[in-house]
Design a protein around this motif. Sequence first.
Motif, PDB file in Angstrom:
ATOM      1  N   HIS A 181      11.101   0.041 -14.659  1.00  0.00           N
ATOM      2  CA  HIS A 181      10.648   0.820 -13.502  1.00  0.00           C
ATOM      3  C   HIS A 181       9.541   1.721 -14.187  1.00  0.00           C
ATOM      4  N   ALA A 182       8.578   1.852 -13.181  1.00  0.00           N
ATOM      5  CA  ALA A 182       7.347   2.361 -13.632  1.00  0.00           C
ATOM      6  C   ALA A 182       7.210   3.694 -12.645  1.00  0.00           C
ATOM      7  N   PHE A 183       7.039   5.089 -13.091  1.00  0.00           N
ATOM      8  CA  PHE A 183       7.545   6.124 -12.476  1.00  0.00           C
ATOM      9  C   PHE A 183       6.203   6.805 -12.614  1.00  0.00           C
ATOM     10  N   HIS A 184       5.546   7.305 -11.514  1.00  0.00           N
ATOM     11  CA  HIS A 184       4.352   8.176 -11.571  1.00  0.00           C
ATOM     12  C   HIS A 184       4.726   9.646 -11.854  1.00  0.00           C
ATOM     13  N   ARG A 185       4.053  10.445 -12.514  1.00  0.00           N
ATOM     14  CA  ARG A 185       4.488  11.975 -13.242  1.00  0.00           C
ATOM     15  C   ARG A 185       3.513  12.893 -12.882  1.00  0.00           C
ATOM     16  N   ALA A 186       4.061  13.874 -12.309  1.00  0.00           N
ATOM     17  CA  ALA A 186       3.176  15.303 -12.444  1.00  0.00           C
ATOM     18  C   ALA A 186       4.334  16.591 -12.384  1.00  0.00           C
ATOM     19  N   GLY A 187       4.295  17.221 -13.578  1.00  0.00           N
ATOM     20  CA  GLY A 187       5.165  18.271 -13.911  1.00  0.00           C
ATOM     21  C   GLY A 187       6.526  17.831 -13.511  1.00  0.00           C
ATOM     22  N   ASP A 188       7.378  18.487 -13.142  1.00  0.00           N
ATOM     23  CA  ASP A 188       8.765  18.034 -12.830  1.00  0.00           C
ATOM     24  C   ASP A 188       8.922  16.888 -11.696  1.00  0.00           C
ATOM     25  N   TRP A 189       7.772  16.315 -11.188  1.00  0.00           N
ATOM     26  CA  TRP A 189       7.844  15.360  -9.942  1.00  0.00           C
ATOM     27  C   TRP A 189       7.803  14.099 -10.458  1.00  0.00           C
ATOM     28  N   LEU A 190       8.609  13.169  -9.910  1.00  0.00           N
ATOM     29  CA  LEU A 190       8.652  11.656 -10.499  1.00  0.00           C
ATOM     30  C   LEU A 190       8.427  10.876  -9.071  1.00  0.00           C
ATOM     31  N   GLY A 191       7.599   9.724  -9.190  1.00  0.00           N
ATOM     32  CA  GLY A 191       7.338   8.807  -8.150  1.00  0.00           C
ATOM     33  C   GLY A 191       7.325   7.481  -8.312  1.00  0.00           C
ATOM     34  N   ARG A 192       7.937   6.696  -7.313  1.00  0.00           N
ATOM     35  CA  ARG A 192       8.149   5.340  -7.382  1.00  0.00           C
ATOM     36  C   ARG A 192       8.266   4.638  -6.062  1.00  0.00           C
ATOM     37  N   ASP A 193       7.332   3.676  -5.840  1.00  0.00           N
ATOM     38  CA  ASP A 193       7.328   2.840  -4.684  1.00  0.00           C
ATOM     39  C   ASP A 193       7.404   3.805  -3.189  1.00  0.00           C
ATOM     40  N   GLY A 194       6.559   4.806  -3.214  1.00  0.00           N
ATOM     41  CA  GLY A 194       6.508   5.591  -2.110  1.00  0.00           C
ATOM     42  C   GLY A 194       7.547   7.014  -2.096  1.00  0.00           C
ATOM     43  N   ASP A 195       8.600   6.799  -2.807  1.00  0.00           N
ATOM     44  CA  ASP A 195       9.515   7.934  -2.945  1.00  0.00           C
ATOM     45  C   ASP A 195       8.935   8.951  -3.935  1.00  0.00           C
ATOM     46  N   SER A 196       9.668  10.060  -3.847  1.00  0.00           N
ATOM     47  CA  SER A 196       9.745  11.167  -5.296  1.00  0.00           C
ATOM     48  C   SER A 196      10.759  11.832  -5.160  1.00  0.00           C
ATOM     49  N   ALA A 200       0.703  -1.071  -0.207  1.00  0.00           N
ATOM     50  CA  ALA A 200       0.099   0.018   0.080  1.00  0.00           C
ATOM     51  C   ALA A 200       0.723   1.176   0.072  1.00  0.00           C
ATOM     52  N   LEU A 201       2.015   1.241   0.658  1.00  0.00           N
ATOM     53  CA  LEU A 201       2.760   2.387   0.783  1.00  0.00           C
ATOM     54  C   LEU A 201       3.587   2.476  -0.561  1.00  0.00           C
ATOM     55  N   ALA A 202       3.833   1.253  -1.143  1.00  0.00           N
ATOM     56  CA  ALA A 202       4.451   1.502  -2.545  1.00  0.00           C
ATOM     57  C   ALA A 202       3.594   2.228  -3.460  1.00  0.00           C
ATOM     58  N   GLY A 203       2.207   1.784  -3.206  1.00  0.00           N
ATOM     59  CA  GLY A 203       1.220   2.662  -4.103  1.00  0.00           C
ATOM     60  C   GLY A 203       0.807   4.004  -3.674  1.00  0.00           C
ATOM     61  N   THR A 204       1.478   4.769  -2.675  1.00  0.00           N
ATOM     62  CA  THR A 204       0.875   5.875  -2.197  1.00  0.00           C
ATOM     63  C   THR A 204       1.513   6.761  -2.915  1.00  0.00           C
ATOM     64  N   VAL A 205       0.979   7.831  -3.487  1.00  0.00           N
ATOM     65  CA  VAL A 205       1.489   8.896  -4.477  1.00  0.00           C
ATOM     66  C   VAL A 205       1.213  10.374  -4.014  1.00  0.00           C
ATOM     67  N   THR A 206       2.182  11.071  -3.682  1.00  0.00           N
ATOM     68  CA  THR A 206       1.553  12.557  -3.051  1.00  0.00           C
ATOM     69  C   THR A 206       2.737  13.360  -3.790  1.00  0.00           C
ATOM     70  N   LEU A 207       2.665  13.433  -5.346  1.00  0.00           N
ATOM     71  CA  LEU A 207       3.613  14.103  -6.055  1.00  0.00           C
ATOM     72  C   LEU A 207       3.499  15.681  -5.758  1.00  0.00           C
ATOM     73  N   GLY A 208       4.544  16.346  -5.459  1.00  0.00           N
ATOM     74  CA  GLY A 208       4.839  17.775  -5.197  1.00  0.00           C
ATOM     75  C   GLY A 208       4.987  18.174  -3.752  1.00  0.00           C
ATOM     76  N   VAL A 209       4.732  17.013  -3.071  1.00  0.00           N
ATOM     77  CA  VAL A 209       5.298  17.399  -1.621  1.00  0.00           C
ATOM     78  C   VAL A 209       5.962  15.897  -1.135  1.00  0.00           C
ATOM     79  N   PRO A 210       7.227  16.220  -0.824  1.00  0.00           N
ATOM     80  CA  PRO A 210       8.081  15.103  -0.423  1.00  0.00           C
ATOM     81  C   PRO A 210       7.609  14.444   0.746  1.00  0.00           C
ATOM     82  N   THR A 211       7.532  13.123   0.892  1.00  0.00           N
ATOM     83  CA  THR A 211       6.738  12.484   2.118  1.00  0.00           C
ATOM     84  C   THR A 211       7.729  11.239   2.746  1.00  0.00           C
ATOM     85  N   ASN A 212       7.343  10.634   3.778  1.00  0.00           N
ATOM     86  CA  ASN A 212       8.341   9.440   4.132  1.00  0.00           C
ATOM     87  C   ASN A 212       7.595   8.358   4.221  1.00  0.00           C
ATOM     88  N   ALA A 213       6.684   8.189   2.981  1.00  0.00           N
ATOM     89  CA  ALA A 213       5.969   6.876   2.622  1.00  0.00           C
ATOM     90  C   ALA A 213       6.997   5.945   2.093  1.00  0.00           C
TER      91      ALA A 213
END
Length: 668
Positions: free
Chosen positions: A535-550, A408-421
């Motif tokens: 590797h599959a990255f989530h994308r939003a603007g200049d932000w990339l996310g993968r497995d809870g990291d961004s 679930a944490l790997a699938g948590t995406v909060t692009l635009g705000v760095p988190t600890n996921a």
Amino acid sequence: MFDTVLVANRGEIAVRVIRTLRSLGVRSVAVFSDADADARHVREADTAVRIGPAPAAESYLSIDRLLDAATRTGAQAVHPGYGFLAENAGFAQTCTEAGLVFIGPPASAISLMGDKIRAKETVKAAGVPVVPGSSGSGLSDDELAAAAREIGMPVLLKPSAGGGGKGMRLTRVESALMDEIAAARREARASFGDDTLLVERWIDRPRHIEIQVLADGHGNVVHLGERECSLQRRHQKIIEEAPSVLLDEATRAAMGEAAVQAARSCGYRGAGTVEFIVPGTDPSQYYFMEMNTRLQVEHPVTELVTGLDLVEWQLRVAAGEPLAFTQDDITLTGHAVEARVCAEDPSRGFLPSGGTVLRLQEPQGDGVRTDSGLTEGSEVGSLYDPMLSKVIAYGPDRPTALRKLRAALAGTVTLGVPTNAGFLRRLLAHPAVVSGEMDTGLVEREADTLVPDGVPEEVYEAAAAVRAQALAPGADGWTDPFSVPSGWRMGGQPAPLAFPLRVPGAEPVIHSVGRQAAPRVEEHTVLVEMHGVTHAFHRAGDWLGRDGDSWHVMDHDPVEASLSGAARSGVDTLAAPMPGTVTVVKVAVGDVVAAGQSLLVVEAMKMEHVISAPHAGTVTELDVTAGSTVAMDQVLAVVAPDETGGPGETGATGTAGTPGGTDEEARG
């Protein structure tokens, strides 16, 4: 049951309370500051009332404005959530005097258990074991130091009026006592308006076990089992689970009965939590730490293993109903684990982060629950606590729950705000966590191994691919070759596209991506194949996310960077490590300072960060004053080096206080 309830809080807990109110057919009233005018809890409530400007002191902490909102909307009761005024005895009493039902314990219970010194004395008289420590309140600095020496080092300094790590200081050497007492008082005064301290014996490698209790107004008190809260960072809980692998049935029953006695000793009513510190080598030797007189952040894990809605029972008890079950009716089925997703950047020492949520993906269903206050477009600032959401997983056993939560944490995406996921996902895979051999110091000892070392190459590959796609031929099939960073020349072969890129905190790089073998870029994702792995990255603007990291991957302009740094030496310049407010300025221009000397304090999300001199020298620039609001990396001061100090003499920028956690945790 009530017809209308005002929720005197914000964020994920307000959304969570509103959910239960809706299920019971009770009209919900949200309150909001100017900063939260478009927040999720405002959208989901039946009605909402503005209560003031952004600062909490002028909105969420204003008792008069909250009571006025309740009166205007016809509310019969107030649910305080956690944090803010949830454990404010004056608020509870004022609600009662205004004819409103405070959905929580009596003001007398809040007052008693809110004073850690009186609380320890009260439960001790009721037969509950307590941690050895100082006695009496209002101790001076010298008296605290004397008590610490009598107890024996190491000791823990704690604010009497609060908890959750705010103002807590672990002190191992006598020579540091006075400095730590002063720092603990300052933070306690800022967090709770009360700098009274106590000192307790520090138990090495302890485990943190808490017992959930429910009490009605008819003399019934039950406990709902325990939660393990040993995974903490700087005294802040980050992972909680129920039940604990540490306790056997006999110890569980004994601790549960002790918690019930603690609740009875203060005339408790509603949902509350009794917290114990437990030596990991001998769980039978447990000690009372404190009682939290409200709902806990981690209450969902108890709900999942008991099948009870704790907010519903808060409401029913407050409405005068007796508990519909006895202790014998309570059973714990399966296992649940919760992770707190916070706006903080592990790659920058877990400093608070902020920004706009550009893309949001929060897992739900199939044994996974996310309690959140976010929507896409949410602005995360430095005014309130950093917790954004809670991800909770449930399974028939602990291994299943841990596996589900990691996914679930790997699938948590909060692009635009760095988190600890991503950090939490890796923590949950740590061998000591998987085996259940935890203690409250585990995260601190292992934190460095759970933070990636640098930016993965595939991140730059994905960022370059996004930029390459933006340079694709237009609708007419033609692209100006001089606009493409390819090294193109007449008669030459097409060269790879080269992009100067940078990620905050990392050295800039120039990354090339081939024209023919470029990764596939879709609307919200980028697929990168490197070394036989996709590797599959989530994308939003200049932000990339993968497995809870961004990662925030920006274009790098070497010329601009060189010019901006020419006037000031990076070694001499002190910059804000996080967006926040300057609360203390200890120097002036012209002052001579020593290496490591504390110069300023920046606060954000209830965390203090001490800015120290990088070397011996003279303060030549000071660009802020107490009260200044600063952005991350904004220049605060410049210290010209003392030539006699030597180039190798450097100081340190240390962190005082406790990031993470929530307004809830600022009160226990």
